[in-house]
Scaffold this active site. Structure first.
Site, PDB file in Angstrom:
ATOM      1  N   GLU A   1      34.889  43.477  46.723  1.00  0.00           N
ATOM      2  CA  GLU A   1      36.047  43.796  47.564  1.00  0.00           C
ATOM      3  C   GLU A   1      35.595  44.717  48.695  1.00  0.00           C
ATOM      4  O   GLU A   1      35.966  45.886  48.760  1.00  0.00           O
ATOM      5  CB  GLU A   1      37.164  44.440  46.735  1.00  0.00           C
TER       6      GLU A   1
ATOM      7  N   ASP B   1      37.845  50.018  40.175  1.00  0.00           N
ATOM      8  CA  ASP B   1      37.218  49.830  41.476  1.00  0.00           C
ATOM      9  C   ASP B   1      36.268  51.003  41.707  1.00  0.00           C
ATOM     10  O   ASP B   1      36.700  52.148  41.879  1.00  0.00           O
ATOM     11  CB  ASP B   1      38.288  49.772  42.564  1.00  0.00           C
TER      12      ASP B   1
ATOM     13  N   GLU C   1      45.341  49.744  38.882  1.00  0.00           N
ATOM     14  CA  GLU C   1      44.133  50.168  39.589  1.00  0.00           C
ATOM     15  C   GLU C   1      44.386  51.457  40.364  1.00  0.00           C
ATOM     16  O   GLU C   1      45.279  51.490  41.222  1.00  0.00           O
ATOM     17  CB  GLU C   1      43.675  49.090  40.572  1.00  0.00           C
TER      18      GLU C   1
END
Length: 255
Positions: A237, A175, A140
């Site tokens: 998140e 993300d 990520e």
């Protein structure tokens, strides 16, 4: 609308960790994720997962010494043995909890040919070890404002490294919060790379609060995820601006 997973390291923190599982289920979530579960006995977490009929979307490998500033091991010099050892508890927890994705944090390291080679070798190892158990290793990008000095910062860098890792069991954790800060152009990016995305995470930009706050309109983002056929979990998140449940109205507003 996508299927949402609540990140219990950031959300429902009004409750002790184990009590966040039933709180998330009561709030309408069918999956959860978290950063590092290793301080809690895996049997206790597994009991909460089972009692509340929850899926686990992802969690991280042990990150090294977090208090000393380590943020993962995969790109760190001289820590290849520690990275290999970190796969053991991660695999134990993933098997017990039914997780199918594990995020391998890169760590604080300069981008050099040596660190790239180290990262590639470690992720190939993770792909082999985790793949034997039916679990996929993910990488990520994390924006440098959130984590200065982190080795992996952009989607373009991650895709280049994935090409060089060239392992069927290593994929991308995308993300959107981090991508918006480093690159932007979220919708076109999803359209271009959706086949390579294994897990999606979201938060409002720039303050990392609820997704209906800040500069990014998530309604069209969710529409494009539906349109390209993304059927995985979307990890929430984010850090609630106030009480977690009170802030969940974004799900209905963005629908």
């Amino acid at each position: 609308m996508p299927r949402f997973s609540a990140n219990l390291s950031m959300m429902f923190t009004e409750w002790p960790f184990l009590d966040r599982f039933p709180a998330a289920r009561a709030a309408g979530f069918h999956a959860v994720e978290f950063l590092f579960p290793y301080a809690q006995p895996v049997e206790e977490i597994a009991a909460k997962v089972g009692e509340n009929r929850l899926a686990i979307s992802v969690f991280n490998l042990p990150p090294g010494d977090w208090a000393a500033g380590e943020r993962g091991l995969a790109a760190l010099p001289g820590r290849e043995g520690d990275f290999a050892e970190s796969l053991v508890p991660a695999l134990e927890y993933a098997r017990a909890l039914g997780a199918r994705h594990l995020h391998c944090m890169a760590g604080i390291a300069p981008v050099t040919s040596e660190s790239e080679a180290r990262f590639i070798a470690n992720l190939r190892r993770a792909g082999d070890v985790l793949g034997a158990a039916g679990i996929k290793a993910l990488i990520e990008p994390i924006n440098p404002r959130a984590m200065p000095g982190y080795f992996l910062t952009t989607t373009a860098q991650a895709l280049d490294l994935l090409d060089r890792i060239d392992h069927p069991n290593v994929g991308l954790q995308f993300d959107i919060y981090h991508h918006q800060i480093t690159r932007g152009d979220v919708i076109r990016t999803i359209e271009a790379i959706h086949a390579r995305i294994d897990h999606v995470q979201i938060a409002g930009v720039p303050d990392r609060h609820e997704p209906d706050t800040g500069e990014l309109a998530y309604g069209p983002v969710f529409e494009v995820l539906d349109r390209v056929g993304y059927d995985g979990w979307v990890g929430c998140e984010y850090i609630p601006a106030g009480e977690t449940v009170a802030g969940l109205g974004w799900r209905e507003r963005l629908a």
